[in-house]
Design an enzyme around this catalytic site. Structure first.
Site, mmCIF file in Angstrom:
data_model
loop_
_atom_site.group_PDB
_atom_site.id
_atom_site.type_symbol
_atom_site.label_atom_id
_atom_site.label_comp_id
_atom_site.label_asym_id
_atom_site.label_seq_id
_atom_site.Cartn_x
_atom_site.Cartn_y
_atom_site.Cartn_z
ATOM 1 N N ASN A 38 -5.185 2.812 9.484
ATOM 2 C CA ASN A 38 -5.629 1.416 9.379
ATOM 3 C C ASN A 38 -5.092 0.601 10.558
ATOM 4 O O ASN A 38 -5.810 -0.206 11.163
ATOM 5 C CB ASN A 38 -5.109 0.753 8.092
ATOM 6 C CG ASN A 38 -5.641 1.404 6.828
ATOM 7 O OD1 ASN A 38 -6.676 2.050 6.844
ATOM 8 N ND2 ASN A 38 -4.925 1.228 5.726
ATOM 9 N N TYR A 104 -2.292 9.103 -5.827
ATOM 10 C CA TYR A 104 -2.427 10.027 -4.694
ATOM 11 C C TYR A 104 -2.694 11.465 -5.104
ATOM 12 O O TYR A 104 -2.128 11.945 -6.080
ATOM 13 C CB TYR A 104 -1.133 10.048 -3.881
ATOM 14 C CG TYR A 104 -0.704 8.731 -3.316
ATOM 15 C CD1 TYR A 104 -1.490 8.064 -2.376
ATOM 16 C CD2 TYR A 104 0.504 8.155 -3.678
ATOM 17 C CE1 TYR A 104 -1.079 6.859 -1.839
ATOM 18 C CE2 TYR A 104 0.920 6.944 -3.147
ATOM 19 C CZ TYR A 104 0.127 6.306 -2.229
ATOM 20 O OH TYR A 104 0.530 5.110 -1.693
ATOM 21 N N TYR A 105 -3.469 12.145 -4.293
ATOM 22 C CA TYR A 105 -3.627 13.603 -4.370
ATOM 23 C C TYR A 105 -3.347 14.128 -2.967
ATOM 24 O O TYR A 105 -4.247 14.294 -2.162
ATOM 25 C CB TYR A 105 -5.028 13.967 -4.872
ATOM 26 C CG TYR A 105 -5.223 13.495 -6.293
ATOM 27 C CD1 TYR A 105 -4.993 14.352 -7.370
ATOM 28 C CD2 TYR A 105 -5.545 12.166 -6.560
ATOM 29 C CE1 TYR A 105 -5.099 13.897 -8.676
ATOM 30 C CE2 TYR A 105 -5.647 11.704 -7.867
ATOM 31 C CZ TYR A 105 -5.423 12.581 -8.919
ATOM 32 O OH TYR A 105 -5.509 12.126 -10.201
ATOM 33 N N ARG A 106 -2.064 14.250 -2.668
ATOM 34 C CA ARG A 106 -1.643 14.596 -1.295
ATOM 35 C C ARG A 106 -0.340 15.391 -1.340
ATOM 36 O O ARG A 106 0.554 15.163 -0.551
ATOM 37 C CB ARG A 106 -1.470 13.324 -0.460
ATOM 38 C CG ARG A 106 -0.427 12.423 -1.016
ATOM 39 C CD ARG A 106 -0.274 11.050 -0.397
ATOM 40 N NE ARG A 106 -0.583 10.808 0.977
ATOM 41 C CZ ARG A 106 -0.362 9.628 1.576
ATOM 42 N NH1 ARG A 106 0.160 8.621 0.911
ATOM 43 N NH2 ARG A 106 -0.674 9.457 2.827
ATOM 44 N N LYS A 222 6.512 -10.450 5.740
ATOM 45 C CA LYS A 222 5.166 -10.773 5.235
ATOM 46 C C LYS A 222 5.279 -11.188 3.783
ATOM 47 O O LYS A 222 5.914 -10.507 2.995
ATOM 48 C CB LYS A 222 4.260 -9.542 5.360
ATOM 49 C CG LYS A 222 4.060 -9.100 6.801
ATOM 50 C CD LYS A 222 3.276 -7.812 6.874
ATOM 51 C CE LYS A 222 4.176 -6.601 6.834
ATOM 52 N NZ LYS A 222 3.452 -5.324 6.975
ATOM 53 N N GLY A 227 2.084 -16.405 3.332
ATOM 54 C CA GLY A 227 2.108 -16.297 4.792
ATOM 55 C C GLY A 227 3.203 -15.389 5.297
ATOM 56 O O GLY A 227 3.428 -14.314 4.746
ATOM 57 N N GLY A 251 -4.000 -2.853 2.513
ATOM 58 C CA GLY A 251 -4.377 -2.818 3.928
ATOM 59 C C GLY A 251 -4.130 -4.139 4.639
ATOM 60 O O GLY A 251 -4.142 -4.186 5.873
ATOM 61 N N ASP A 254 -1.213 -3.828 7.005
ATOM 62 C CA ASP A 254 -1.524 -3.074 8.240
ATOM 63 C C ASP A 254 -2.289 -3.960 9.220
ATOM 64 O O ASP A 254 -2.081 -3.899 10.441
ATOM 65 C CB ASP A 254 -2.374 -1.829 7.924
ATOM 66 C CG ASP A 254 -1.729 -0.943 6.869
ATOM 67 O OD1 ASP A 254 -0.496 -0.888 6.809
ATOM 68 O OD2 ASP A 254 -2.484 -0.312 6.098
ATOM 69 N N ASN A 278 -1.656 -13.615 10.338
ATOM 70 C CA ASN A 278 -2.050 -14.117 9.015
ATOM 71 C C ASN A 278 -3.576 -14.082 8.869
ATOM 72 O O ASN A 278 -4.088 -13.789 7.791
ATOM 73 C CB ASN A 278 -1.578 -15.564 8.812
ATOM 74 C CG ASN A 278 -0.129 -15.660 8.370
ATOM 75 O OD1 ASN A 278 0.420 -14.719 7.794
ATOM 76 N ND2 ASN A 278 0.495 -16.790 8.636
HETATM 77 P P1 ADP Z 1 2.352 -5.968 2.752
HETATM 78 O O1 ADP Z 1 1.233 -5.152 2.165
HETATM 79 O O2 ADP Z 1 2.828 -5.379 4.039
HETATM 80 O O3 ADP Z 1 3.445 -6.308 1.778
HETATM 81 P P2 ADP Z 1 1.268 -8.629 2.311
HETATM 82 O O4 ADP Z 1 0.690 -8.350 0.979
HETATM 83 O O5 ADP Z 1 2.401 -9.598 2.392
HETATM 84 O O6 ADP Z 1 1.665 -7.324 3.137
HETATM 85 O O7 ADP Z 1 0.074 -9.149 3.201
HETATM 86 C C1 ADP Z 1 0.163 -9.158 4.607
HETATM 87 C C2 ADP Z 1 -0.382 -10.454 5.143
HETATM 88 O O8 ADP Z 1 -1.768 -10.573 4.795
HETATM 89 C C3 ADP Z 1 0.292 -11.702 4.591
HETATM 90 O O9 ADP Z 1 1.472 -12.008 5.305
HETATM 91 C C4 ADP Z 1 -0.813 -12.721 4.786
HETATM 92 O O10 ADP Z 1 -0.876 -13.133 6.121
HETATM 93 C C5 ADP Z 1 -2.084 -11.909 4.476
HETATM 94 N N1 ADP Z 1 -2.414 -12.002 3.045
HETATM 95 C C6 ADP Z 1 -2.203 -11.071 2.088
HETATM 96 N N2 ADP Z 1 -2.593 -11.519 0.871
HETATM 97 C C7 ADP Z 1 -3.081 -12.760 1.079
HETATM 98 C C8 ADP Z 1 -3.667 -13.780 0.218
HETATM 99 N N3 ADP Z 1 -3.789 -13.587 -1.104
HETATM 100 N N4 ADP Z 1 -4.041 -14.935 0.801
HETATM 101 C C9 ADP Z 1 -3.921 -15.150 2.122
HETATM 102 N N5 ADP Z 1 -3.393 -14.249 2.964
HETATM 103 C C10 ADP Z 1 -2.978 -13.075 2.465
HETATM 104 O O1 KDG Z 2 -1.335 0.066 3.679
HETATM 105 C C1 KDG Z 2 -2.520 0.594 3.121
HETATM 106 C C2 KDG Z 2 -2.245 1.960 2.653
HETATM 107 O O2 KDG Z 2 -1.376 1.865 1.566
HETATM 108 C C3 KDG Z 2 -3.460 2.710 2.191
HETATM 109 O O3 KDG Z 2 -4.487 2.762 3.155
HETATM 110 C C4 KDG Z 2 -3.128 4.080 1.721
HETATM 111 O O4 KDG Z 2 -1.614 4.993 3.314
HETATM 112 C C5 KDG Z 2 -1.837 4.677 2.196
HETATM 113 C C6 KDG Z 2 -0.776 4.860 1.204
HETATM 114 O O5 KDG Z 2 -0.058 5.838 1.327
HETATM 115 O O6 KDG Z 2 -0.661 4.065 0.272
#
Ligand code: ADP
Ligand code: KDG
Length: 312
Positions: A38, A104-106, A222, A227, A251, A254, A278
């Site tokens: 991704n 998962y199936y890995r 994150k 934000g 995702g 990522d 963001n």
């Molecule tokens: P991770 O999967 O690495 O924990 P997050 O869930 O915090 O990441 O999401 C990564 C980024 O994607 C956030 O910092 C934000 O910028 C954006 N994002 C994720 N979810 C939302 C949402 N519900 N509304 C707005 N932005 C989002």
């Molecule tokens: O960050 C997204 C990943 O979680 C998804 O694409 C699948 O790599 C993956 C995992 O192991 O969860």
């Protein structure tokens, strides 16, 4: 153009046709996922180049992933194929609020066949940044050795390293993850982590403390719909998220990483990096699928309001 390298498993993803517990989902849509792939797609859509190092099964699903990655313009010259282990797959459950669960199936992943000896000394010769994610470190025991070899190669060439812990507690325990990550932190320049993940990994330690003990240039936290915050050794920058309706947040992290690394390598200041990152995270969260929402540079600029959108 700047060029990144990353290493990791890819999977065929089965996205549920409706939300709610998996046992009540009657059908799935086939797609492709995997945190590092991704990320590679994300930076490629933003006009950078990405080298994805991996091993997939020499089977139908492996061919699907290979063609998909090639179609995105990713350098797949370091993707091995094995006839011995099937390509990894996973089924996704999506809740009403867009949060996801993975099944998962890995076990094992084809990465079992990608050992240290498969890594060529020259693999990072033309690369500007190495991105490592914790999913890779979790899927096979020997992956830490492979990652440490890549990290040493990067350091010898003065290539910056970004790391996303991407903690997946279905793949290993928190204790194992902590012990392995400890070996990685001292070498990285950017730590891109989720807030809850930071708390799980560092158990009440402050960002400052973590930053100083491992000498990490930037810690980027994150925070989903709140934000993100960037901590440098001297400054802190907060930026709120875009207001969206989340459909599938898997995702988004990522996407955030890809846009942050893109703007970091292109010399943007931190507030601007946060705005782009963001924006990319939000765009992925708004669409079902792990990488379908990853924007091109123009789409990202339009979404964050820098360019006018003309649709007719
Ligand atoms: P991770 O999967 O690495 O924990 P997050 O869930 O915090 O990441 O999401 C990564 C980024 O994607 C956030 O910092 C934000 O910028 C954006 N994002 C994720 N979810 C939302 C949402 N519900 N509304 C707005 N932005 C989002
Ligand atoms: O960050 C997204 C990943 O979680 C998804 O694409 C699948 O790599 C993956 C995992 O192991 O969860």
């Amino acid at each position: 153009n700047k060029r990144i390298a990353t290493i990791g498993d890819a999977m065929v993803v089965f996205n549920p046709s409706k939300t709610g517990p998996l046992r009540f989902v009657p059908s799935f849509e086939r797609a492709v996922g995997g945190a590092e792939l991704n990320f590679a797609i994300g930076v490629t859509r933003l006009d950078m180049e990405a080298k994805w190092i991996s091993c997939i099964g020499d089977d139908e699903f492996g061919k699907l992933i290979y063609n998909f990655a090639r179609g995105e313009g990713i350098d797949v010259s370091h993707v091995l194929r094995t006839p011995h282990i099937p390509t990894s797959i996973y089924f996704k459950e999506i809740r009403e609020d867009g949060a996801g669960k993975s099944f998962y199936y890995r076990n094992p992943s084809p990465l079992l066949e990608l050992t240290e000896d498969c890594i060529d000394e020259s693999v990072l010769d033309d690369v500007d940044l190495l991105h490592i994610s914790g999913v890779y470190l979790a899927v096979c025991k020997h992956n830490i050795q492979v990652a440490l070899k890549l990290i040493a190669l990067a350091q010898a060439k003065n290539i910056p390293i970004s790391f996303d812990p991407n903690l997946r507690l279905k793949l290993w325990t928190i204790e194992d993850a902590r012990a392995v990550y400890e070996k990685v932190y001292p070498s990285i320049n950017l730590l891109l982590t989720g807030q809850d993940e930071f708390e799980l990994l560092f158990e009440g330690r402050t960002v400052k403390d973590v930053q100083e003990s491992y000498k990490i240039d930037e810690i980027i936290v994150k925070k989903g719909e709140q934000g993100a915050t960037v901590y440098t050794t001297t400054e802190q920058h907060d930026r709120e998220a875009f207001s969206i309706r989340a459909i599938d947040t898997v995702g988004a992290g990522d996407a955030f990483d890809a846009a942050y690394v893109y703007s970091y390598l292109n010399g943007y200041d931190i507030p601007e990096r946060l705005r782009l990152a963001n924006g990319a995270g939000a765009l992925v969260a708004m669409i079902k699928g792990d990488n379908e929402g990853l924007p091109s540079l123009q789409e990202l600029r339009q979404f964050i309001g820098d360019e006018k959108l003309i649709e007719r």
